[in-house]
Design a protein around this motif. Structure first.
Motif, short mmCIF file in Angstrom:
data_model
loop_
_atom_site.label_atom_id
_atom_site.label_comp_id
_atom_site.label_asym_id
_atom_site.label_seq_id
_atom_site.Cartn_x
_atom_site.Cartn_y
_atom_site.Cartn_z
N UNK A 132 0.81 -1.22 0.00
CA UNK A 132 0.00 0.00 0.00
C UNK A 132 0.84 1.27 0.00
N UNK A 133 2.14 1.14 0.14
CA UNK A 133 2.98 2.35 0.17
C UNK A 133 2.93 3.11 -1.16
N UNK A 134 3.02 2.44 -2.33
CA UNK A 134 2.89 3.21 -3.59
C UNK A 134 1.56 3.95 -3.69
N UNK A 135 0.48 3.36 -3.17
CA UNK A 135 -0.82 4.03 -3.22
C UNK A 135 -0.79 5.29 -2.37
N UNK A 136 -0.19 5.21 -1.19
CA UNK A 136 -0.08 6.40 -0.35
C UNK A 136 0.77 7.48 -1.02
N UNK A 233 -6.34 13.28 2.00
CA UNK A 233 -6.99 14.27 2.84
C UNK A 233 -6.06 14.70 3.97
N UNK A 234 -6.53 15.69 4.72
CA UNK A 234 -5.77 16.16 5.88
C UNK A 234 -5.99 15.21 7.04
N UNK A 235 -5.25 15.44 8.11
CA UNK A 235 -5.40 14.60 9.29
C UNK A 235 -4.08 14.42 10.00
N UNK A 236 -4.13 13.81 11.16
CA UNK A 236 -2.93 13.56 11.94
C UNK A 236 -2.00 12.61 11.16
N UNK A 237 -0.78 13.04 10.94
CA UNK A 237 0.17 12.29 10.10
C UNK A 237 0.46 10.90 10.66
N UNK A 238 0.71 10.83 11.96
CA UNK A 238 1.06 9.53 12.54
C UNK A 238 -0.12 8.58 12.51
N UNK A 239 -1.34 9.08 12.68
CA UNK A 239 -2.51 8.22 12.61
C UNK A 239 -2.71 7.69 11.18
N UNK A 240 -2.40 8.52 10.20
CA UNK A 240 -2.51 8.06 8.82
C UNK A 240 -1.50 6.95 8.53
N UNK A 241 -0.28 7.11 9.00
CA UNK A 241 0.73 6.08 8.82
C UNK A 241 0.32 4.80 9.56
N UNK A 269 0.39 4.57 18.33
CA UNK A 269 -0.13 5.84 17.78
C UNK A 269 -1.54 6.12 18.28
N UNK A 270 -2.39 5.10 18.28
CA UNK A 270 -3.74 5.27 18.78
C UNK A 270 -3.73 5.60 20.27
N UNK A 316 -8.37 -0.85 12.62
CA UNK A 316 -8.40 0.00 11.43
C UNK A 316 -9.55 1.00 11.51
N UNK A 317 -10.71 0.53 11.95
CA UNK A 317 -11.86 1.42 12.08
C UNK A 317 -11.64 2.52 13.10
N UNK A 318 -11.05 2.17 14.23
CA UNK A 318 -10.79 3.18 15.25
C UNK A 318 -9.76 4.20 14.78
N UNK A 319 -8.74 3.75 14.07
CA UNK A 319 -7.75 4.68 13.54
C UNK A 319 -8.38 5.63 12.53
N UNK A 320 -9.25 5.09 11.67
CA UNK A 320 -9.92 5.95 10.69
C UNK A 320 -10.80 6.98 11.40
N UNK A 321 -11.53 6.54 12.42
CA UNK A 321 -12.40 7.46 13.15
C UNK A 321 -11.60 8.56 13.84
#
Length: 334
Positions: A132-136, A233-241, A269-270, A316-321
């Protein structure tokens, strides 16, 4: 002078038994040929010394990358104490190195995209952990890092041809990959119990292979779409990683408990955000279950209860939220 034996499963197993005894269980070399460039110097050391050098150097690299990712706070020490760390020490596997490359790459990406891309390119020695790194990178329009990763991967593979010859890649394609496919579809034993993927959960539950593959494919597409949307999109960088690291285990049919240093990073991170903003219902339980998953997954799978994919999906759901809420007014946006 015995490189060909590495890609012959029977000869490789025989070589292992020479070092580790006749009762050593069957293992095979499942990595692409350029991985040999990371390990060939160890062959000059006695086995126990090679074990120690590989394990300790990987641990140091992972902690160094963690310090770059978390320059402040106690999080690096939590990673040192994570169950995934003890699994890697016990098995002397490559999870320290893969976690170091992925974590270091994202730590450096905002400021040093070329070096980050080089680290991502080196991660191709375990390509399923970089799916998934190329997609990011595409979502962030990080063309420099993407190009650096692609060039590094090509040079990495070319170097293996220069050192070992082109035949190593032919042996890999003709022998290792078909054996790997058979192992995933039919293999049983401890390695099957160490996998947290949806595909392997389907196998443990005796689902037809076509259904297990279909579920895995659907989760992979969903994980890819989620990562693309989050990194656009925007958001907390570490949570996105962290979200990408967990999504990797949803996307890949292969992965082991010793690869789950990435999940430990995500749980940390969470927790770092939850300790600042307060835990939400169910978060702590899910984070705790994923934290100990490298240890608990094998007995759960052995009991016919492959719960690991469900726990990871919940994480994954909690990180997205959390990442989504950070985009709202008053949220932390990095």
């Amino acid at each position: 002078g015995r490189t060909s034996e590495i890609f012959d499963q029977d000869l490789f197993a025989a070589a292992q038994r020479q070092h580790l005894g006749d009762d050593f269980p069957f293992h095979f070399w499942s990595y692409p040929p350029h991985t040999l460039l990371l390990t060939w110097q160890l062959s000059s050391l006695p086995y126990r010394w090679a074990f120690a050098v590989w394990t300790l150097s990987g641990l140091v690299l992972m902690l160094y990358a963690a310090r770059k990712f978390w320059p402040d706070g106690p999080w690096i020490w939590l990673l040192l104490l994570a169950p995934s760390t003890f699994v890697n020490i016990f098995l002397s596997q490559n999870g320290f190195l893969t976690t170091a490359l992925a974590l270091g790459g994202f730590a450096l990406l905002p400021r040093r995209p070329v070096i980050a891309g080089i680290l991502f390119g080196l991660l191709t020695f375990k390509p399923h952990l970089g799916l998934l790194i190329p997609i990011a990178l595409i979502a962030m329009r990080q063309g420099t890092a993407f190009a650096a990763a692609a060039i590094t991967a090509l040079l990495f593979a070319a170097a293996s041809v220069l050192v070992y010859g082109v035949d190593v890649w032919l042996w890999f394609w003709d022998s290792t990959l078909p054996h790997q496919m058979r192992f995933m579809a039919e293999g049983e034993g401890p390695f099957q119990l160490m996998m947290p993927s949806w595909f392997m959960a389907g196998r443990i539950m005796d689902l037809p292979l076509w259904l297990a593959n279909s579920v895995q494919a659907a989760l992979a597409l969903g994980a890819a779409a989620l990562v693309y949307g989050v990194f656009r999109s925007a958001g907390d960088w570490r949570l996105k990683v962290a979200l990408l690291f967990v999504a990797t285990f949803a996307a890949s049919p292969q992965g082991f408990n010793y690869d789950m240093g990435l999940v430990s990073v995500a749980a940390i991170c969470l927790a770092s955000v939850a300790m600042d903003q307060g835990w939400r219902r169910g978060e702590f339980i899910v984070a705790a279950m994923c934290w100990i998953l490298p240890l608990t997954m094998m007995p759960l799978n052995a009991a016919g209860l492959p719960m690991a994919p469900l726990f990871l999906l919940a994480l994954l759901g909690y990180l997205y939220r959390r990442r989504h809420m950070a985009m709202k007014p008053g949220g932390h946006i990095n």
